[in-house]
Enzyme design. Structure first.
Site, short mmCIF file in Angstrom:
data_model
loop_
_atom_site.label_atom_id
_atom_site.label_comp_id
_atom_site.label_asym_id
_atom_site.label_seq_id
_atom_site.Cartn_x
_atom_site.Cartn_y
_atom_site.Cartn_z
N ASP A 65 0.87 -1.18 0.00
CA ASP A 65 0.00 0.00 0.00
C ASP A 65 0.90 1.23 0.00
N ASN A 66 0.46 2.30 -0.67
CA ASN A 66 1.27 3.53 -0.64
C ASN A 66 0.68 4.57 0.32
N LEU A 67 -0.34 4.18 1.07
CA LEU A 67 -0.96 5.03 2.11
C LEU A 67 -1.61 6.28 1.53
N LEU A 83 2.10 1.18 -6.47
CA LEU A 83 1.94 0.17 -7.53
C LEU A 83 2.03 0.77 -8.93
N SER A 88 -16.90 -3.62 -9.19
CA SER A 88 -18.03 -2.90 -8.59
C SER A 88 -19.27 -3.10 -9.44
N THR A 113 -21.00 -0.91 -10.30
CA THR A 113 -21.06 0.27 -11.17
C THR A 113 -20.81 -0.13 -12.64
N TYR A 118 -14.05 6.48 -13.04
CA TYR A 118 -13.83 5.42 -12.03
C TYR A 118 -14.47 4.12 -12.52
N LYS A 175 -12.89 0.23 -13.81
CA LYS A 175 -13.28 -1.13 -13.37
C LYS A 175 -13.57 -2.01 -14.59
N LEU A 231 -23.38 7.29 1.86
CA LEU A 231 -24.48 7.49 2.81
C LEU A 231 -24.12 7.15 4.26
N ARG A 265 -28.81 13.64 -6.85
CA ARG A 265 -27.37 13.74 -7.13
C ARG A 265 -27.14 13.18 -8.53
N ASP A 312 -27.00 9.26 -9.96
CA ASP A 312 -27.66 8.24 -9.13
C ASP A 312 -28.78 7.57 -9.92
P1 NAD Z 1 -9.78 2.47 0.21
O1 NAD Z 1 -9.44 3.75 -0.45
O2 NAD Z 1 -10.17 2.48 1.64
O3 NAD Z 1 -8.56 1.44 0.05
C1 NAD Z 1 -7.75 1.43 -1.11
C2 NAD Z 1 -6.30 1.31 -0.65
O4 NAD Z 1 -5.46 1.28 -1.81
C3 NAD Z 1 -5.84 2.49 0.21
O5 NAD Z 1 -5.21 2.01 1.39
C4 NAD Z 1 -4.84 3.24 -0.69
O6 NAD Z 1 -3.82 3.86 0.07
C5 NAD Z 1 -4.32 2.11 -1.58
N1 NAD Z 1 -3.84 2.55 -2.90
C6 NAD Z 1 -4.49 3.27 -3.85
N2 NAD Z 1 -3.70 3.47 -4.92
C7 NAD Z 1 -2.52 2.83 -4.66
C8 NAD Z 1 -1.30 2.68 -5.36
N3 NAD Z 1 -1.09 3.23 -6.56
N4 NAD Z 1 -0.31 1.96 -4.79
C9 NAD Z 1 -0.47 1.37 -3.57
N5 NAD Z 1 -1.59 1.51 -2.85
C10 NAD Z 1 -2.61 2.23 -3.38
O7 NAD Z 1 -10.93 1.78 -0.69
P2 NAD Z 1 -11.90 0.56 -0.33
O8 NAD Z 1 -13.24 1.09 -0.06
O9 NAD Z 1 -11.24 -0.34 0.63
O10 NAD Z 1 -11.97 -0.13 -1.76
C11 NAD Z 1 -11.11 -1.19 -2.12
C12 NAD Z 1 -11.40 -1.59 -3.55
O11 NAD Z 1 -12.78 -1.94 -3.69
C13 NAD Z 1 -11.14 -0.50 -4.58
O12 NAD Z 1 -10.61 -1.09 -5.74
C14 NAD Z 1 -12.53 0.06 -4.85
O13 NAD Z 1 -12.60 0.64 -6.14
C15 NAD Z 1 -13.36 -1.21 -4.75
N6 NAD Z 1 -14.78 -0.95 -4.45
C16 NAD Z 1 -15.10 -0.23 -3.32
C17 NAD Z 1 -16.44 0.06 -3.04
C18 NAD Z 1 -16.83 0.88 -1.82
O14 NAD Z 1 -17.95 1.36 -1.76
N7 NAD Z 1 -15.94 1.04 -0.83
C19 NAD Z 1 -17.46 -0.42 -3.90
C20 NAD Z 1 -17.10 -1.18 -5.02
C21 NAD Z 1 -15.75 -1.44 -5.28
N1 UFG Z 2 -27.11 9.51 -0.39
C1 UFG Z 2 -27.82 10.55 0.19
N2 UFG Z 2 -27.13 11.47 0.90
C2 UFG Z 2 -25.77 11.41 1.08
C3 UFG Z 2 -25.06 10.34 0.50
C4 UFG Z 2 -25.76 9.41 -0.25
O1 UFG Z 2 -29.04 10.63 0.03
O2 UFG Z 2 -25.21 12.31 1.75
C5 UFG Z 2 -27.84 8.49 -1.17
C6 UFG Z 2 -27.42 8.44 -2.62
O3 UFG Z 2 -28.10 9.39 -3.39
C7 UFG Z 2 -27.77 6.99 -2.96
C8 UFG Z 2 -27.58 6.24 -1.65
O4 UFG Z 2 -27.57 7.23 -0.63
O5 UFG Z 2 -29.11 6.94 -3.30
C9 UFG Z 2 -26.28 5.47 -1.60
O6 UFG Z 2 -25.22 6.35 -1.94
P1 UFG Z 2 -23.68 5.98 -1.76
O7 UFG Z 2 -22.89 7.16 -2.24
O8 UFG Z 2 -23.44 5.49 -0.38
O9 UFG Z 2 -23.50 4.72 -2.70
P2 UFG Z 2 -23.63 4.62 -4.29
O10 UFG Z 2 -24.55 3.49 -4.55
O11 UFG Z 2 -23.96 5.89 -4.93
O12 UFG Z 2 -22.12 4.32 -4.73
C10 UFG Z 2 -21.42 3.17 -4.25
C11 UFG Z 2 -19.91 3.46 -4.20
C12 UFG Z 2 -19.36 3.71 -5.57
C13 UFG Z 2 -19.70 2.60 -6.49
C14 UFG Z 2 -21.18 2.33 -6.45
C15 UFG Z 2 -21.51 1.09 -7.21
O13 UFG Z 2 -19.68 4.59 -3.41
O14 UFG Z 2 -17.96 3.77 -5.48
O15 UFG Z 2 -21.63 2.11 -5.11
O16 UFG Z 2 -20.62 0.09 -6.79
F1 UFG Z 2 -19.35 2.93 -7.77
#
Ligand code: NAD
Ligand code: UFG
Length: 340
Positions: free
Chosen positions: A30-32, A58, A125, A127, A150, A154, A201, A295, A298
């Site tokens: 991880d690069n933090l 990475l 995702s 998405t 984004y 994916k 949310l 938003r 959405d």
């Molecule tokens: P996060 O940001 O908490 O964790 C990602 C980690 O990757 C971080 O610790 C960051 O420092 C590290 N990182 C990013 N770029 C890097 C690089 N170039 N080199 C080394 N380290 C790097 O995110 P998360 O919520 O844990 O998500 C993890 C994965 O799941 C991501 O690929 C994200 O796109 C995917 N994902 C997340 C969600 C969500 O809602 N959290 C939904 C669908 C998919």
């Molecule tokens: N929402 C609100 N108020 C807020 C935040 C969110 O009403 O302050 C609503 C949004 O409009 C949505 C729902 O809550 O209807 C969920 O929103 P999130 O942002 O929590 O989640 P999303 O489904 O929009 O997005 C998530 C991840 C994205 C990913 C997507 C599909 O955040 O990274 O799921 O995987 F792309």
């Protein structure tokens, strides 16, 4: 098995490392850029483990080559590392393409040079489905144009992994398409730590209730859903972590190279209003909210058809939405040192 976990100090990665390190030896790279180094100690404390940490960017080919030289005995890779803010990706598309795609390319280039079998799990995702034609969404749902750079990264990464698996007989791969991960480990020692104002949310709700943010704005109540607010499939992050372990085990048992995709969700849709009511019921905390406009980007509703994961990976979610919301609040309280 020694497993390389990229992005292992992040939200989903840290929860996965806790579960993974109960069975496997784990190396985090991880690069933090979106995580804190103290998460490493927290993982090791919760799991009584000795997870190894390598500070690696990475995007940097040389650093990735060094990582594989030092840990040439890995047999599994879980690739979480990516930038994930949808809005930021629209403002800074090149940063997202560079980070998310180059990181994957650098890893796969090293994997190609290994003579051993690699079980590879990619964080994708829901998405990738865009506006679904059918609900619940199966893995057969056509992939449509992504809403954001984004989402596009994916789709591109899934395609790169699929092409690479066809050519590299040592590569067995799975893309897990997560729905909406929420919640935190029961210890409340790790959880979601968004930088700045939360866009999602649940962290917005917990920070608002903790007094760190103002009232929640519900983004639209005129959607085509029973109560007018959007419906999503919220999955407890510990259940999601478990899906990675089941996916690794599934790949290890496979004799030949493969590339597959799986939805990881509960199969149940919950509206924003239902989330607010459940949170209030299970924590006893009031959420102050107002109704705002929609938003951009959405969609009315998404939830998974998760039968493929249930049947093929022998995985099933164990936690209810109430347990997930309660754990998210416990994490927020612990992090902010709020006592009740
Ligand atoms: P996060 O940001 O908490 O964790 C990602 C980690 O990757 C971080 O610790 C960051 O420092 C590290 N990182 C990013 N770029 C890097 C690089 N170039 N080199 C080394 N380290 C790097 O995110 P998360 O919520 O844990 O998500 C993890 C994965 O799941 C991501 O690929 C994200 O796109 C995917 N994902 C997340 C969600 C969500 O809602 N959290 C939904 C669908 C998919
Ligand atoms: N929402 C609100 N108020 C807020 C935040 C969110 O009403 O302050 C609503 C949004 O409009 C949505 C729902 O809550 O209807 C969920 O929103 P999130 O942002 O929590 O989640 P999303 O489904 O929009 O997005 C998530 C991840 C994205 C990913 C997507 C599909 O955040 O990274 O799921 O995987 F792309």
């Amino acid at each position: 098995m020694k497993v390389l976990v990229t992005g292992g100090l992040g939200y989903i990665g840290s929860h996965t490392c806790v579960e993974l390190s109960k069975k496997y030896s784990v190396v985090i790279a991880d690069n933090l850029i979106n995580s804190e180094i103290e998460v490493l100690d927290r993982i090791n404390n919760i799991a009584h483990s000795k997870v190894i940490f390598e500070k690696i960017d990475l995007r940097n080919k040389k650093e990735v080559a060094f990582l594989f030289e030092k840990h040439g005995d890995i047999t599994g890779i879980i690739h979480f590392a990516a930038l994930k803010a949808v809005g930021e990706s629209i403002e800074k598309p090149l940063l997202y393409y560079e980070n998310n795609i180059n990181s994957l390319l650098n890893i796969l280039e090293q994997v190609q040079q290994l003579n051993s079998e690699i079980n590879f799990i990619f964080s994708s995702s829901c998405t990738v489905y865009g506006v679904p034609l059918n609900l619940p969404i199966t893995e057969e749902e056509p992939i449509k144009k992504a809403f954001s750079p984004y989402g596009e990264t994916k789709q591109i990464c899934e395609n790169i992994i699929s092409s690479s698996s066809k050519l590299n007989m040592n590569l067995k791969s799975i893309s897990l398409r997560y729905f909406n991960p929420i919640g935190a480990h029961e210890s409340a020692a790790i959880g979601e730590l968004p930088l700045g104002k939360p866009q999602n949310l649940i962290p917005y709700i917990t920070q608002s209730v903790a007094g760190v943010r103002g009232d929640l704005t519900i983004f639209g109540n005129d959607y085509n859903t029973p109560d007018g607010t959007c419906i999503r499939d919220y999955i407890h992050v510990v259940d999601l972590a478990d899906a990675h372990i089941k996916a690794l085990e599934y790949l290890s048992d496979k004799e030949f190279s493969t590339n597959e995709v799986f939805n990881i969700g509960t199969g149940k849709g919950t509206s924003v209003m239902e989330i607010i009511n459940s949170f209030q019921d299970c924590t006893g905390k009031k959420i102050n909210y107002k109704i705002g406009g929609r938003r951009k980007g959405d969609i009315d509703a998404t939830f998974a058809d998760n039968r493929k994961s249930l049947n093929t990976l022998s995985w099933s979610p164990r936690y209810s939405i109430e347990q997930a919301l309660e754990s998210a609040w416990n994490w927020e309280k612990n992090y902010r040192e709020i006592s009740e």
